[in-house]
Design a protein around this motif. Structure first.
Motif, PDB file in Angstrom:
ATOM      1  N   LYS A  37       0.875  -1.171   0.000  1.00 14.99           N
ATOM      2  CA  LYS A  37       0.000   0.000   0.000  1.00 14.99           C
ATOM      3  C   LYS A  37       0.911   1.220   0.000  1.00 14.99           C
ATOM      4  N   ILE A  38       0.760   2.049  -1.010  1.00 19.10           N
ATOM      5  CA  ILE A  38       1.654   3.197  -1.181  1.00 19.10           C
ATOM      6  C   ILE A  38       0.836   4.480  -1.189  1.00 19.10           C
ATOM      7  N   GLY A  39       1.248   5.454  -0.371  1.00 18.48           N
ATOM      8  CA  GLY A  39       0.449   6.669  -0.221  1.00 18.48           C
ATOM      9  C   GLY A  39       1.190   7.930  -0.608  1.00 18.48           C
ATOM     10  N   LEU A  40       0.661   9.054  -0.153  1.00 19.88           N
ATOM     11  CA  LEU A  40       1.217  10.360  -0.516  1.00 19.88           C
ATOM     12  C   LEU A  40       2.645  10.589  -0.014  1.00 19.88           C
ATOM     13  N   PRO A  41       3.004  10.150   1.215  1.00 13.58           N
ATOM     14  CA  PRO A  41       4.398  10.395   1.631  1.00 13.58           C
ATOM     15  C   PRO A  41       5.403   9.800   0.632  1.00 13.58           C
ATOM     16  N   ALA A  42       5.156   8.562   0.189  1.00  9.10           N
ATOM     17  CA  ALA A  42       6.067   7.947  -0.784  1.00  9.10           C
ATOM     18  C   ALA A  42       6.001   8.673  -2.123  1.00  9.10           C
ATOM     19  N   LEU A  43       4.807   9.001  -2.552  1.00  9.56           N
ATOM     20  CA  LEU A  43       4.649   9.673  -3.844  1.00  9.56           C
ATOM     21  C   LEU A  43       5.409  11.000  -3.872  1.00  9.56           C
ATOM     22  N   LEU A  62      -1.366  -7.460  -4.944  1.00  4.20           N
ATOM     23  CA  LEU A  62      -2.109  -6.217  -4.684  1.00  4.20           C
ATOM     24  C   LEU A  62      -1.145  -5.044  -4.627  1.00  4.20           C
ATOM     25  N   MET A  63      -1.278  -4.139  -5.570  1.00  2.00           N
ATOM     26  CA  MET A  63      -0.485  -2.905  -5.540  1.00  2.00           C
ATOM     27  C   MET A  63      -1.495  -1.766  -5.359  1.00  2.00           C
ATOM     28  N   ILE A  64      -1.594  -1.321  -4.099  1.00  2.00           N
ATOM     29  CA  ILE A  64      -2.685  -0.420  -3.726  1.00  2.00           C
ATOM     30  C   ILE A  64      -2.220   1.031  -3.633  1.00  2.00           C
ATOM     31  N   ALA A  65      -2.859   1.893  -4.414  1.00  2.00           N
ATOM     32  CA  ALA A  65      -2.582   3.336  -4.310  1.00  2.00           C
ATOM     33  C   ALA A  65      -3.467   3.894  -3.208  1.00  2.00           C
ATOM     34  N   ASP A  66      -2.836   4.317  -2.126  1.00  2.00           N
ATOM     35  CA  ASP A  66      -3.612   4.797  -0.982  1.00  2.00           C
ATOM     36  C   ASP A  66      -3.504   6.319  -0.863  1.00  2.00           C
ATOM     37  N   LEU A  67      -4.137   7.009  -1.795  1.00  2.00           N
ATOM     38  CA  LEU A  67      -4.174   8.465  -1.704  1.00  2.00           C
ATOM     39  C   LEU A  67      -5.435   8.902  -0.964  1.00  2.00           C
ATOM     40  N   LYS A  68      -6.201   7.932  -0.495  1.00  2.00           N
ATOM     41  CA  LYS A  68      -7.481   8.210   0.184  1.00  2.00           C
ATOM     42  C   LYS A  68      -8.259   9.290  -0.555  1.00  2.00           C
ATOM     43  N   LEU A  69      -8.551   8.996  -1.823  1.00  2.00           N
ATOM     44  CA  LEU A  69      -9.251   9.956  -2.675  1.00  2.00           C
ATOM     45  C   LEU A  69     -10.579  10.343  -2.045  1.00  2.00           C
ATOM     46  N   PHE A  88      -0.401   0.652 -10.457  1.00  2.00           N
ATOM     47  CA  PHE A  88      -1.275   0.222  -9.362  1.00  2.00           C
ATOM     48  C   PHE A  88      -2.449  -0.581  -9.930  1.00  2.00           C
ATOM     49  N   ASN A  89      -2.934  -1.564  -9.143  1.00  2.00           N
ATOM     50  CA  ASN A  89      -4.116  -2.310  -9.575  1.00  2.00           C
ATOM     51  C   ASN A  89      -5.255  -2.216  -8.560  1.00  2.00           C
ATOM     52  N   ALA A  90      -5.127  -1.326  -7.609  1.00  2.00           N
ATOM     53  CA  ALA A  90      -6.200  -1.077  -6.649  1.00  2.00           C
ATOM     54  C   ALA A  90      -6.068   0.361  -6.146  1.00  2.00           C
ATOM     55  N   VAL A  91      -7.205   0.984  -5.877  1.00  2.00           N
ATOM     56  CA  VAL A  91      -7.225   2.403  -5.489  1.00  2.00           C
ATOM     57  C   VAL A  91      -8.118   2.570  -4.266  1.00  2.00           C
ATOM     58  N   ILE A  92      -7.594   3.255  -3.251  1.00  2.00           N
ATOM     59  CA  ILE A  92      -8.390   3.529  -2.050  1.00  2.00           C
ATOM     60  C   ILE A  92      -9.039   4.908  -2.142  1.00  2.00           C
ATOM     61  N   ALA A  93     -10.350   4.940  -1.884  1.00  2.00           N
ATOM     62  CA  ALA A  93     -11.083   6.205  -1.855  1.00  2.00           C
ATOM     63  C   ALA A  93     -12.010   6.212  -0.648  1.00  2.00           C
ATOM     64  N   HIS A  94     -12.279   7.397  -0.125  1.00  2.00           N
ATOM     65  CA  HIS A  94     -13.233   7.514   0.977  1.00  2.00           C
ATOM     66  C   HIS A  94     -14.654   7.315   0.476  1.00  2.00           C
ATOM     67  N   ALA A  95     -15.499   6.720   1.327  1.00  2.00           N
ATOM     68  CA  ALA A  95     -16.917   6.566   0.978  1.00  2.00           C
ATOM     69  C   ALA A  95     -17.710   7.811   1.340  1.00  2.00           C
ATOM     70  N   PHE A  96     -17.167   8.682   2.200  1.00  2.00           N
ATOM     71  CA  PHE A  96     -18.012   9.760   2.722  1.00  2.00           C
ATOM     72  C   PHE A  96     -18.368  10.839   1.705  1.00  2.00           C
ATOM     73  N   ARG A 111     -13.438   0.046 -13.553  1.00  2.00           N
ATOM     74  CA  ARG A 111     -14.063  -1.212 -13.981  1.00  2.00           C
ATOM     75  C   ARG A 111     -13.183  -1.989 -14.971  1.00  2.00           C
ATOM     76  N   GLY A 112     -12.870  -3.250 -14.595  1.00  2.00           N
ATOM     77  CA  GLY A 112     -12.073  -4.099 -15.464  1.00  2.00           C
ATOM     78  C   GLY A 112     -10.591  -3.750 -15.474  1.00  2.00           C
ATOM     79  N   ARG A 113     -10.206  -2.703 -14.744  1.00  2.00           N
ATOM     80  CA  ARG A 113      -8.803  -2.265 -14.790  1.00  2.00           C
ATOM     81  C   ARG A 113      -8.149  -2.273 -13.416  1.00  2.00           C
ATOM     82  N   GLY A 114      -8.959  -2.164 -12.365  1.00  2.00           N
ATOM     83  CA  GLY A 114      -8.389  -2.145 -11.021  1.00  2.00           C
ATOM     84  C   GLY A 114      -9.481  -2.251  -9.981  1.00  2.00           C
ATOM     85  N   LYS A 115      -9.088  -2.601  -8.772  1.00  2.00           N
ATOM     86  CA  LYS A 115     -10.047  -2.790  -7.687  1.00  2.00           C
ATOM     87  C   LYS A 115     -10.341  -1.465  -6.982  1.00  2.00           C
TER      88      LYS A 115
END
Lengths: 225, 225
Positions: A37-43, A62-69, A88-96, A111-115
């Motif tokens: 899981k890789i986030g903004l500090p690394a980026l 799992l290569m997860i981009a954790d920018l908490k979009l 990346f093949n997975a992206v983290i976003a907030h539900a709120f 869709r069809g490209r990443g989780k």
């Protein structure tokens, strides 16, 4: 495998050192990790171009981009396109931020490209102030957006049950420095535990990861007995 | 000045073109803008190092990093340090993640070095699903964290009044492509209107910005009459 390693370079890891730091941890830890899981500090410390080299050399399941979009759909879709291009093949976003004109667009882009992984509760104290109170709404939005997984904290295992009941894959941060023991979240129904500083801050990250996986197995054997 | 220009390169602006695009818009628009708001699309397309050149050449009164931070305090502080080093003097973060171990840390990191701007409501439809319902809580967290300003959408002007009553500087997106007319938010009590695509998508961004400022003035003259 049940371990996801958070690659967040801390205050001591600056500039060009951050790139070497990430490459080294990745190599040593990979045998024990389902993903990274890789986030903004690394980026921000490694830079966009060199981070592509990190994702391509790590290349775990799992290569997860954790920018908490947490933006309008138009912006999240622009960002997701870039993140997929970066390996990346997975992206983290907030539900709120909601479904309409937000997660609906991000979900369509992925869709069809990443989780799609959403955040429904967090590991820190402040999550109790607002997020935890609307956790069912956050799960509703996640389901509606067709999320594959959801982030629920190991530090408040009761919440994990809510997500599990809705059929979502659960990814739990909060293990180690943040207070929860390895295996806590797995025993509560999580699918993955996310560990950062206990591994990346160790002088021997590979050995630290191996020990955490062992502790997870022991905890699981005990709680399932 | 009451205009903030959002520099988000769209789908047609890729790779090295994004850098030239941002530099050009910045130069042409600067006479009309109190500041610039730069987010993840620009960061990912332009890259960290070259984005520093953009912030240093734009160098308006307000250089706002709009990554809509929504993470634990430890991570947001790491990120804010990098953003200040990149030439930003204001940072946007969501209020949703709460104060304790979240905005409290970010606020401490920014103290004396940059402005904290929180998001309390957004311009898209999905904001009504969860965020708008807890808008007073989001404002409470913002005040507690000592935020200088708060983002409230021009598309739902009633919300702006809530923020204004709390003594916060109001920055309003949602003008132009997203539906609200220039001046709508200012007339409702906002201090700045944030405009993106209507300016950056124009063949003549400087002229587009000039017209928006003119439309703001006309609207203000009318609503204050």
């Amino acid at each position: 495998m049940t371990l996801i390693v958070a690659l967040d370079p801390g205050p001591g890891v600056e500039g060009s050192r951050a790139y070497e730091w990430a490459r080294r941890i990745c190599t040593e830890v990979k045998p024990y990790a389902a993903g990274f899981k890789i986030g903004l500090p690394a980026l921000l410390k490694i830079g966009v171009e060199r981070l592509k080299e990190v994702t391509s050399s790590c290349h775990a399941e799992l290569m997860i981009a954790d920018l908490k979009l947490a933006d309008i759909g138009y912006i999240m879709s622009l960002v997701a396109d870039e993140l997929l291009n970066m390996g990346f093949n997975a992206v983290i976003a907030h539900a709120f931020t909601g479904y309409k004109d937000a997660l609906e667009n991000l979900s369509a882009t992925l869709r069809g490209r990443g989780k799609l992984i959403t955040v429904a509760a967090m590991s820190h104290k402040g999550s109790e102030e607002i997020m935890d109170k609307v956790v069912e709404d956050l799960l509703d939005v996640s389901i509606r957006a067709g999320a594959w997984g959801v982030v629920m904290p190991a530090t408040r295992p009761k919440l994990i049950g809510f997500g599990k009941k809705r059929g979502l894959t659960i990814l739990s941060p909060g293990i180690g420095v943040q207070g929860a023991k390895p295996g806590t979240a797995l025993c509560s129904g999580a699918d993955y535990e996310i560990v950062g500083r206990s591994i990346t801050g160790s002088p021997n990250p590979g050995e630290a990861a191996r020990k955490i996986v062992e502790a997870q197995r022991e905890a699981m054997a005990e709680c399932r007995a």
